[in-house]
Design an enzyme around this catalytic site. Structure first.
Site, PDB file in Angstrom:
ATOM      1  N   LYS A 128     -39.250 -15.339 -24.411  1.00 15.76           N
ATOM      2  CA  LYS A 128     -38.774 -15.470 -23.410  1.00 15.76           C
ATOM      3  C   LYS A 128     -38.025 -14.658 -22.428  1.00 15.76           C
ATOM      4  CE  LYS A 128     -35.722 -18.640 -21.124  1.00 15.76           C
ATOM      5  NZ  LYS A 128     -34.785 -20.196 -21.456  1.00 15.76           N
ATOM      6  N   ASP A 178     -29.581 -16.239 -17.031  1.00 12.16           N
ATOM      7  CA  ASP A 178     -29.786 -17.831 -16.256  1.00 12.16           C
ATOM      8  C   ASP A 178     -28.073 -18.532 -15.899  1.00 12.16           C
ATOM      9  OD1 ASP A 178     -30.631 -20.007 -16.016  1.00 12.16           O
ATOM     10  OD2 ASP A 178     -31.155 -21.071 -17.882  1.00 12.16           O
ATOM     11  N   LYS A 234     -25.337 -24.247 -14.030  1.00 11.43           N
ATOM     12  CA  LYS A 234     -24.734 -24.518 -15.196  1.00 11.43           C
ATOM     13  C   LYS A 234     -23.223 -24.362 -14.135  1.00 11.43           C
ATOM     14  CE  LYS A 234     -27.438 -22.140 -17.691  1.00 11.43           C
ATOM     15  NZ  LYS A 234     -28.256 -23.573 -18.842  1.00 11.43           N
ATOM     16  N   ASP A 282     -30.307 -15.337 -22.424  1.00 15.46           N
ATOM     17  CA  ASP A 282     -31.131 -15.528 -22.283  1.00 15.46           C
ATOM     18  C   ASP A 282     -33.040 -15.090 -22.435  1.00 15.46           C
ATOM     19  OD1 ASP A 282     -32.004 -18.755 -22.561  1.00 15.46           O
ATOM     20  OD2 ASP A 282     -32.221 -17.991 -19.840  1.00 15.46           O
ATOM     21  N   ASP A 294     -33.147 -25.720 -14.309  1.00 21.81           N
ATOM     22  CA  ASP A 294     -32.164 -25.381 -15.559  1.00 21.81           C
ATOM     23  C   ASP A 294     -33.343 -25.400 -16.380  1.00 21.81           C
ATOM     24  OD1 ASP A 294     -30.410 -23.667 -16.814  1.00 21.81           O
ATOM     25  OD2 ASP A 294     -29.661 -25.160 -17.083  1.00 21.81           O
ATOM     26  N   GLU A 329     -36.167 -24.037 -17.121  1.00 24.71           N
ATOM     27  CA  GLU A 329     -36.608 -23.153 -16.201  1.00 24.71           C
ATOM     28  C   GLU A 329     -37.632 -22.222 -17.016  1.00 24.71           C
ATOM     29  OE1 GLU A 329     -34.887 -20.071 -19.092  1.00 24.71           O
ATOM     30  OE2 GLU A 329     -33.933 -22.361 -16.718  1.00 24.71           O
ATOM     31  N   ARG A 386     -39.539 -22.798 -20.031  1.00 19.73           N
ATOM     32  CA  ARG A 386     -40.477 -23.021 -20.402  1.00 19.73           C
ATOM     33  C   ARG A 386     -41.681 -22.543 -19.159  1.00 19.73           C
ATOM     34  NH1 ARG A 386     -38.577 -29.016 -20.262  1.00 19.73           N
ATOM     35  NH2 ARG A 386     -36.889 -28.053 -21.813  1.00 19.73           N
TER      36      ARG A 386
END
Length: 504
Positions: A270, A275, A282, A293, A352, A354, A356
Site C-alpha cells: 500500500k 493520508d 482524521k 501510510d 478513511d 482507503e 483496501r
C-alpha cells in the site's frame, strides 16, 4: 556511514578506539575476565559490583583504561538471560549490537572492535550471525537528520567495525556481512522515504525511486500514470486519487531468476504517501504520522533492490499503487460506489478506509496479468491492528496454512515479528453492502476491523494462495528496540527478502 571489516588476531590486537565485550546476565567472573582485569583493570570485579552491572539485557558499562601509553575503552554490554538452557535468541544479539552503536554515538568513537560470538550460542551459523551483525548495526546507525541546520544536532558520523572471527568462520562471515549490508541498505532506504516530509515523498517521487532502482539493477518496470489508471478501470485507486492534485502512480517491478520453471510470487504494498482520511477527516493529532501510510509500498520497492542483488531462485513481482488521500471538491464521498479492476463493486462508507481500495486494484491486476503462484501484501491498513497488537507485532492473516508457515518462518529469520489473527468465515458477512458487492468498512456488530479488512482484500486474489500483513502498528515509532530510532522502521523489507531467499 559504517564500514564493517572482518578481522583476525584476537579482540585486543585490533587498532580500535573501543572494544565491545558482551556478557550474559549473572555472568561468572571467568578466567578470561580475570585475565582482562589483571592486564587492564585489577578492580574490574569490584567495579561491576559497585555499578551493579549484571549483564542485564540493554545494560552497558563503559570502562576507560590506560595501557601501553594509550587509552583503551572497554564497553561491557549485557546480553540478558538465555531463552532456554542452550541458546540466546538472535533478537537478543541484534539488540546488543544496536546498544553498541548507541555507545559509539554517545562517545563519538571512530572505530570499535568485537568478536563474533560463537554461533552455537544462538543455534545458527556464523554466516547468519555475521549477517545479523551488519543488519542491526547499520539499521541502528540510521537517523533522519537532513533537516537539522546545526551540524552538532546530527547523530550520524563515520566509524569502522572490526568483527573478529576465527579462521574457520571467516569465509561464512564475509558472505554474511556482504548480504547483511545489502539488506540493511534496503531497509534504511525505505526508512528514509517514509521519514521524509510528505510534500517531498509524493506519488511521483516514489515511482521515480522505483525507476532508479530498476535501471540500476536491471529490473523490468512498468509505471501507469493517473490517466492510464482511469482508462484501465482501476476504480479504487482512481477514487482515492480524486481528492489530490497530484497524479497517482501504479508501479510494477519484475525480477526474473535464471532458474527454469521457478514459481512467481507477488509482493503488494500500500502506497498512500499522505493520508488525511479524505472527507472522513482524521483528527489533527491522528494525521501527524500519516506520511508513514506508504510504508508497505516503500518496503516492497526497497526489497526489490535487495532481491535484485541477492538473486533468489524465484520470480518476484513488486506491485505498489501510490496516491494521496486528501479532501477536496472532487474527493470521493461516503455513499459513492467504486468499481474495481476485476469488476467487483464497493460502497464507500468511510473514505478513511482507503488502503483496501487501492490494494483491491493492485491485487486484481497482478492476478489477471501475471498469474502468480502466491501473493503477500503488506499495508498500514487498520488502527485496530495497532490497538490489538501494539508496536511489536504485525498482524498475519490467511486461510492458507502453507502461506502462514512461509511467512512465519521468514519472520523468525528476519526478526520482524508477526502474530496470526483468525481469518474465520464467521467474520465474512461484515463487509456486505445493501447497494454494492462489498462495503469498504465492516459492520460494527462484527467489530474486528483488522480481520474484516482482510476479508475485503480476499475478494481480489481469486484462488491464488495469499497472506496479508497489517503493519499499522510496527511501521513507525516503535519504542525500546535499540536498532530502531524514533520514526520509520522499514518493517517489511527484511521479511520480504527472507521470503524470497528461502522460498522452496
Amino acid at each position: 556511514m559504517i564500514t564493517t571489516k572482518i578481522a583476525q588476531g584476537g579482540l585486543l590486537a585490533q587498532k580500535a578506539e573501543c572494544f565491545l565485550i558482551p556478557l550474559e546476565q549473572d555472568f561468572a567472573f571467568s578466567k578470561e575476565l580475570q585475565a582482562m582485569a589483571k592486564k587492564f583493570f585489577p578492580d574490574l570485579q569490584l567495579l561491576f559490583k559497585e555499578r551493579k552491572f549484571t549483564g542485564k539485557a540493554g545494560s552497558s558499562l563503559f570502562v576507560p583504561v590506560s595501557y601501553d601509553s594509550s587509552i583503551l575503552n572497554l564497553v561491557f554490554v549485557g546480553l540478558g538471560k538465555r531463552a532456554n538452557d542452550k541458546h540466546f535468541t538472535v533478537e537478543q544479539y541484534r539488540r546488543m549490537i544496536g546498544r553498541m552503536v548507541r555507545v559509539v554515538e554517545q562517545h563519538k568513537y571512530h572505530s570499535i572492535a568485537l568478536e563474533l560470538l560463537p554461533s552455537k550460542m544462538f543455534g545458527v551459523t556464523a554466516e547468519f550471525l555475521a549477517q545479523q551483525t551488519a543488519i542491526a548495526a547499520h539499521m541502528a546507525s540510521y537517523h533522519c537528520d537532513e533537516f537539522f541546520s546545526d551540524p552538532e544536532t546530527k547523530v550520524r558520523h563515520p566509524f569502522e567495525i572490526f568483527l573478529v572471527t576465527s579462521k574457520e568462520d571467516q569465509k561464512g562471515a564475509l558472505k554474511g556481512i556482504a548480504d547483511g549490508l545489502v539488506i540493511s541498505d534496503a531497509v534504511n532506504k525505505a526508512r528514509e522515504w517514509i521519514d521524509m516530509p510528505p510534500d517531498r515523498t509524493t506519488p511521483l517521487f516514489l515511482a521515480d525511486q522505483a525507476r532508479e532502482i530498476a535501471k540500476k539493477h536491471k529490473l523490468k518496470i512498468t509505471v501507469f500514470d493517473e490517466k492510464q489508471v482511469n482508462a484501465m478501470g482501476m476504480g479504487g485507486l482512481s477514487a482515492v486519487a480524486r481528492g489530490s492534485e497530484r497524479d497517482c502512480q501504479f508501479v510494477l517491478m519484475e525480477y526474473k531468476t535464471t532458474k527454469k520453471s521457478a514459481p512467481t510470487v507477488a509482493f503488494v504494498g500500500k502506497g498512500i504517501t499522505f493520508d488525511s482520511g479524505g472527507l472522513s477527516l482524521k483528527p489533527a493529532n491522528a494525521m501527524e504520522t500519516m506520511k508513514c501510510d506508504m510504508s508497505g509500498a516503500a518496503a516492497v520497492i526497497a526489497a526489490m533492490q535487495a532481491i535484485a542483488i541477492l538473486k533468489p531462485d524465484i520470480n518476484i513481482i513488486g506491485v505498489t499503487p501510490i496516491t494521496e488521500n486528501l479532501p477536496s471538491g472532487t474527493a470521493i464521498k461516503p455513499g459513492d460506489v467504486a468499481t474495481f479492476y476485476n469488476g467487483k463493486t464497493a460502497e464507500i462508507k468511510n473514505t478513511d478506509a482507503e488502503g483496501r481500495l487501492v490494494l483491491a486494484d493492485a491485487l486484481s491486476y497482478v492476478v489477471k496479468h501475471h498469474k502468480p503462484d502466491a501473493i503477500v501484501d503488506l499495508a498500514t491498513l487498520t488502527g485496530a491492528c495497532a490497538a490489538a497488537l501494539g508496536p511489536f507485532y504485525a498482524g498475519l492473516m490467511s486461510q492458507n496454512e502453507d502461506m502462514i508457515d512461509r511467512v512465519q518462518k521468514a519472520a523468525d529469520l528476519s526478526g520482524e515479528r508477526v502474530w496470526r489473527l483468525p481469518l474465520d468465515n464467521d467474520y465474512k458477512p461484515a463487509i456486505k453492502s445493501d447497494i454494492a458487492d462489498l462495503s469498504n468498512i465492516g459492520s460494527p456488530k462484527y467489530m474486528a476491523g483488522t480481520i474484516t479488512a482482510a476479508f475485503f482484500l480476499q475478494n481480489f486474489v481469486g484462488d491464488v494462495p495469499w497472506a496479508h500483513l497489517d503493519i499499522a502498528g510496527v511501521a513507525y515509532g516503535v519504542p525500546d528496540i535499540s536498532y530502531y530510532r524514533n520514526g520509520a522502521t522499514g518493517f517489511g523489507v527484511r521479511i520480504l527478502v527472507a521470503l524470497a531467499m528461502n522460498w522452496k
